[in-house]
Motif scaffolding. Structure first.
Motif, PDB file in Angstrom:
ATOM      1  N   ARG A  73     -13.065   3.249   0.073  1.00 25.73           N
ATOM      2  CA  ARG A  73     -11.953   4.210  -0.287  1.00 25.73           C
ATOM      3  C   ARG A  73     -10.996   3.945  -0.394  1.00 25.73           C
ATOM      4  O   ARG A  73     -10.796   2.515  -1.121  1.00 25.73           O
ATOM      5  N   GLU A  74     -10.353   4.653  -0.998  1.00 30.44           N
ATOM      6  CA  GLU A  74      -9.063   3.659  -2.165  1.00 30.44           C
ATOM      7  C   GLU A  74      -8.238   3.949  -1.560  1.00 30.44           C
ATOM      8  O   GLU A  74      -7.334   4.656  -0.001  1.00 30.44           O
ATOM      9  N   VAL A  75      -7.240   2.711  -1.747  1.00 25.83           N
ATOM     10  CA  VAL A  75      -6.009   2.240  -1.126  1.00 25.83           C
ATOM     11  C   VAL A  75      -4.892   2.238  -2.126  1.00 25.83           C
ATOM     12  O   VAL A  75      -5.339   1.527  -3.682  1.00 25.83           O
ATOM     13  N   PRO A  76      -4.072   3.221  -2.100  1.00 27.40           N
ATOM     14  CA  PRO A  76      -2.571   2.901  -3.111  1.00 27.40           C
ATOM     15  C   PRO A  76      -2.556   1.678  -3.610  1.00 27.40           C
ATOM     16  O   PRO A  76      -2.237   0.234  -2.624  1.00 27.40           O
ATOM     17  N   TYR A  77      -2.179   1.895  -4.578  1.00 27.10           N
ATOM     18  CA  TYR A  77      -1.421   0.566  -5.285  1.00 27.10           C
ATOM     19  C   TYR A  77      -0.165   0.379  -4.499  1.00 27.10           C
ATOM     20  O   TYR A  77       0.775   1.004  -3.613  1.00 27.10           O
ATOM     21  N   LEU A  78       0.659  -0.938  -4.470  1.00 26.86           N
ATOM     22  CA  LEU A  78       2.287  -1.533  -4.247  1.00 26.86           C
ATOM     23  C   LEU A  78       2.748  -2.258  -5.265  1.00 26.86           C
ATOM     24  O   LEU A  78       1.810  -2.939  -6.304  1.00 26.86           O
ATOM     25  N   ASP A  79       3.627  -1.605  -5.342  1.00 25.13           N
ATOM     26  CA  ASP A  79       4.507  -1.463  -6.656  1.00 25.13           C
ATOM     27  C   ASP A  79       5.256  -3.179  -6.434  1.00 25.13           C
ATOM     28  O   ASP A  79       5.259  -3.822  -5.364  1.00 25.13           O
ATOM     29  N   THR A  80       5.693  -3.660  -7.766  1.00 20.35           N
ATOM     30  CA  THR A  80       5.443  -5.313  -7.466  1.00 20.35           C
ATOM     31  C   THR A  80       7.448  -4.620  -6.753  1.00 20.35           C
ATOM     32  O   THR A  80       7.876  -4.091  -8.445  1.00 20.35           O
ATOM     33  N   PRO A  81       7.691  -5.721  -6.700  1.00 20.33           N
ATOM     34  CA  PRO A  81       7.690  -6.978  -6.205  1.00 20.33           C
ATOM     35  C   PRO A  81       7.192  -6.824  -5.140  1.00 20.33           C
ATOM     36  O   PRO A  81       7.442  -6.508  -4.616  1.00 20.33           O
ATOM     37  N   THR A  82       5.955  -7.455  -5.098  1.00 27.66           N
ATOM     38  CA  THR A  82       5.601  -7.616  -3.439  1.00 27.66           C
ATOM     39  C   THR A  82       5.075  -9.146  -3.267  1.00 27.66           C
ATOM     40  O   THR A  82       4.614 -10.199  -4.492  1.00 27.66           O
ATOM     41  N   SER A  83       5.161  -9.490  -1.496  1.00 27.37           N
ATOM     42  CA  SER A  83       4.929 -10.829  -0.854  1.00 27.37           C
ATOM     43  C   SER A  83       3.608 -10.525  -0.200  1.00 27.37           C
ATOM     44  O   SER A  83       2.697  -9.725  -0.039  1.00 27.37           O
TER      45      SER A  83
END
Length: 307
Positions: A73-83
């Motif tokens: 299942r495709e999970v969208p990327y999270l944009d940086t900055p990311t903790s």
């Protein structure tokens, strides 16, 4: 001890499964060749069933290419900055045919370059768990087919860059005149050192201007054919380090930690010494540690277990 979590490191060519006890220690590890490009008959569901067979029905957390466009299942990327906490809050869920629930870790995207990673974000979480201080202001190097240079500030990934060093090395050896009809490499440390120095001294022109020297040196009799591969390895790894310094990814004031293990990482350490870059090696269990750290932040394991 009671199993509290199952972690999956599911890439393009491999699937590694970890069974954790209540304190986050890996009690059992399994490895399969069922990467997303090598699935068994029955696909993702069958590969998953084999990975967790006879293990308790506990929360499952998976990272890597299993969450890509070609994954389960495709999970969208999270944009940086990311903790790590933001990663944990963006997990995707899917139900398996057997009734188990799998939580998928998203990858990261640096919109400024642009650049992406999937799977390495969990290694970053593991490195931060092992050495929290590097998260305040630090740099992580993840060598590989596509090396990653990750910038960390205040506990978050603020940006990263990919250098295709390993893939370029393979292309040059297998599909260019430089690697044509070469004998097996003799593991020539001197040739590797020479390649690193050549990249270091290439200046603004960069190592691309020096790549053909591998053939010229061989034709001149200076470089044995069996040493061309080691020379090219040094040249490309050296140029990656030259780029890192020129771009400011690495500098004498920012601690740099390398995540990985094996002969490739040893080569990076040797090349870094030639450049005068101080690199520490992280523990080799960063993916397993990162899966546990993300699971704890997501509440998949109890606060007592995560303590």
């Amino acid at each position: 001890m009671t199993t509290s979590l199952i972690g999956l490191d599911w890439g393009s060519t491999h699937l590694r499964a970890y069974r954790y006890d209540a304190q986050g220690e890996v009690e059992e590890k399994r490895a399969f060749a069922h990467g997303i490009r090598r699935l068994p008959e029955g696909g993702f569901a069958e590969a998953f069933a084999q990975a967790v067979q006879h293990w308790p029905d506990v929360p499952v957390l998976a990272c890597g290419m299993v969450g890509s466009r070609n994954g389960w299942r495709e999970v969208p990327y999270l944009d940086t900055p990311t903790s790590v906490d933001r990663l944990a809050g963006a997990l995707a869920r899917l139900e398996t045919p057997g009734g188990r629930r799998v939580h998928l870790v998203p990858g990261l995207r640096d919109p400024q370059r642009p650049d992406v990673m999937r799977g390495e974000e969990t290694q970053v979480a593991g490195a931060l768990a092992a050495t929290p201080s590097i998260g305040q202001r630090g740099c992580l190097l993840l060598p590989g087919t596509h090396s990653k240079w990750v910038s960390l500030r205040d506990g978050a990934v603020t940006g990263f860059a990919t250098v295709m060093t390993g893939e370029l090395y393979g292309v040059l050896l297998q599909h260019s005149i430089l690697g044509a009809q070469l004998p097996e490499s003799g593991d020539d440390e001197q040739a590797f050192h020479g390649g690193v120095v050549c990249a270091r001294d290439s200046g603004a022109a960069g190592a691309l201007s020096r790549v053909f020297s591998a053939r010229a040196l061989m034709l001149d009799g200076v470089l044995p054919p069996s040493s061309v591969a080691d020379y090219l390895s040094g040249l490309l790894i050296g140029d990656e380090l030259r780029i890192a310094l020129a771009a400011g990814w690495a500098d004498p004031l920012t601690p740099t930690r390398m995540v990985g293990e094996g002969a490739l990482c040893e080569r990076y350490l040797k090349a870094a010494a030639i450049f005068g870059i101080d690199i520490d090696a992280a523990p080799d269990n960063t993916t397993a540690l990162g899966l546990w750290r993300i699971a704890a932040a997501a509440g998949l394991v109890s606060p007592l277990a995560a303590a």
